[in-house]
Design an enzyme around this catalytic site. Sequence first.
Site, short mmCIF file in Angstrom:
data_model
loop_
_atom_site.label_atom_id
_atom_site.label_comp_id
_atom_site.label_asym_id
_atom_site.label_seq_id
_atom_site.Cartn_x
_atom_site.Cartn_y
_atom_site.Cartn_z
N CYS A 192 -0.63 -3.09 -0.28
CA CYS A 192 -1.40 -2.05 0.40
C CYS A 192 -1.52 -0.74 -0.37
O CYS A 192 -2.62 -0.33 -0.71
CB CYS A 192 -0.80 -1.78 1.77
C1 UGA Z 1 2.43 -0.07 4.17
C2 UGA Z 1 2.46 0.99 5.28
O1 UGA Z 1 3.76 1.55 5.39
C3 UGA Z 1 2.04 0.39 6.61
O2 UGA Z 1 1.96 1.42 7.59
C4 UGA Z 1 0.66 -0.26 6.44
O3 UGA Z 1 0.27 -0.92 7.64
C5 UGA Z 1 0.72 -1.29 5.35
O4 UGA Z 1 1.15 -0.66 4.12
C6 UGA Z 1 -0.66 -1.87 5.18
O5 UGA Z 1 -1.59 -1.13 4.81
O6 UGA Z 1 -0.87 -3.04 5.54
P1 UGA Z 1 4.11 -2.02 3.38
O7 UGA Z 1 3.29 -2.03 2.14
O8 UGA Z 1 4.41 -3.28 4.09
O9 UGA Z 1 3.43 -1.04 4.48
O10 UGA Z 1 5.54 -1.41 3.03
P2 UGA Z 1 6.17 0.05 2.97
O11 UGA Z 1 7.43 0.04 3.74
O12 UGA Z 1 5.19 1.09 3.30
O13 UGA Z 1 6.55 0.17 1.43
C7 UGA Z 1 5.54 0.20 0.40
C8 UGA Z 1 6.19 0.46 -0.93
O14 UGA Z 1 6.68 1.79 -1.00
C9 UGA Z 1 7.40 -0.44 -1.23
O15 UGA Z 1 7.37 -0.84 -2.59
C10 UGA Z 1 8.59 0.45 -0.95
O16 UGA Z 1 9.74 0.08 -1.65
C11 UGA Z 1 8.03 1.79 -1.43
N1 UGA Z 1 8.73 2.95 -0.85
C12 UGA Z 1 8.72 3.15 0.49
C13 UGA Z 1 9.38 3.85 -1.68
O17 UGA Z 1 9.39 3.69 -2.93
N2 UGA Z 1 10.00 4.93 -1.14
C14 UGA Z 1 10.00 5.16 0.20
O18 UGA Z 1 10.59 6.18 0.63
C15 UGA Z 1 9.36 4.26 1.03
#
Ligand code: UGA
Length: 425
Positions: free
Chosen positions: A265
């Site tokens: 995403c």
């Molecule tokens: C993301 C959004 O959080 C959701 O709200 C959205 O529905 C989804 O995309 C989508 O568009 O379908 P997702 O990709 O499943 O969800 O996972 P996240 O928890 O957002 O993490 C995304 C990336 O960011 C991961 O690689 C995670 O490790 C990284 N991340 C997250 C960080 O590096 N630091 C953080 O503080 C949080």
Amino acid sequence: MKISVIGGGYVGLVSSICFAQLGHSVDLIEIEKDKCDAINAGRPPLYEAGLEDLLSIHAGRRLHAHAEYKNTKNSDLTFICVGTPQSSNGYPNLSPISSACKFLGKSLMDKENGDFHVVVVKSTVPPGTTEKLIMPTVLKYACRGTDEIGFAVNPEFLREGLAIYDFMNPDRIVIGSIEESVGDQVQAVYEGIKAPVVRTGLTTAEMIKYASNAFLAAKISYANEIGNICKMLGVNVYEVMHGVGLDSRIGLEFLKAGAGFGGSCFPKDVMALIALAKDLGEDPILLRSVIEVNERQPIKIVDLLSKRIGDLRGKRIAIIGLSFKENTDDVRESRSITVIKELKRRGATIAAYDPKAISSMKRILPDVDYYSSAAEALAHADACLVMTEWPEFSLLDKEFNLMNRRVIIEARRILCCSDCEGICW
Ligand code: UGA
């Protein structure tokens, strides 16, 4: 209500199961027959916490998967949940959506005259897509008008690994529609879920999804940039961001520094917004930097490793954690892919472990030695990089003694041992 859902991927499957859990009767349309059979047999075709339990309750009862579209015409609403993978011009590839709309339209041609049907777009699509592509395609193939088929946009905000929880406990429900009554029908589907409902037009709802993901991605790149400065200062960025995030205007979430964001995403949606801005004659300076910082982070961790152990040629590096984040088997845009490729380019050999994602990573990087435990991957390694925040990694300590030397670098703060070093801390 009778609901049909098109697409048995991540969003479609989780939404279908949660709709069933809310008491609706759900027909899930998934063109891959093997996936349908697995779903109907109660076996989830992907790993997500809680999915198997709910599927065992609803499969064959309130939830039925089909490889054909014909059941859509008997439902009150159809949710479009097909994937929108990135294409080479930065925009998502909308051909899976176009094709779903054609099949849906053809099926709706046979619906009872006078029955009103609502088509709801859950897939993440560039602002304007529902009005310019989805509506005309469905109406054309159905040979019906907007008096018989209504359209709404209802973006999802589910995080992989927490998707069922997020579905049942959303911060908000966004519903875009032209006709208020159409939005009301979509809102009725979520009865029982307590959350503010934001009612907008179609294009605004599409934009809310992009703007949300881009903002969260920007928070992460910001934390990473501050983290890189903290590293030079000898300051722990996690302590800094705790102090920053307690300001209620900023918030603590999505400030964890590391090797950058991956997944299906954030990278794709920020790139799509950049492409859209450029087409509209805007230079999206901030969004471009969000991507630039993100692309630099995985290289930074490899540079740090080189600083600690020197030339990487012939060195055996253990990579602990392959999925793009914890609690999923999804490796799309995982930072581990970039890191492994860079390590191999510099002549290292890789020993890798992940609790769930080995088979998906093998398809992308077959030339890596995969092990079924962290201890086996760590044995005789010259250094290790802990890439993801899987809870089980927090317990690792004596396993590092199996390495040639304890050189431990983590891409997210998860380890408890005192001799590990962080990418930005
Ligand atoms: C993301 C959004 O959080 C959701 O709200 C959205 O529905 C989804 O995309 C989508 O568009 O379908 P997702 O990709 O499943 O969800 O996972 P996240 O928890 O957002 O993490 C995304 C990336 O960011 C991961 O690689 C995670 O490790 C990284 N991340 C997250 C960080 O590096 N630091 C953080 O503080 C949080």
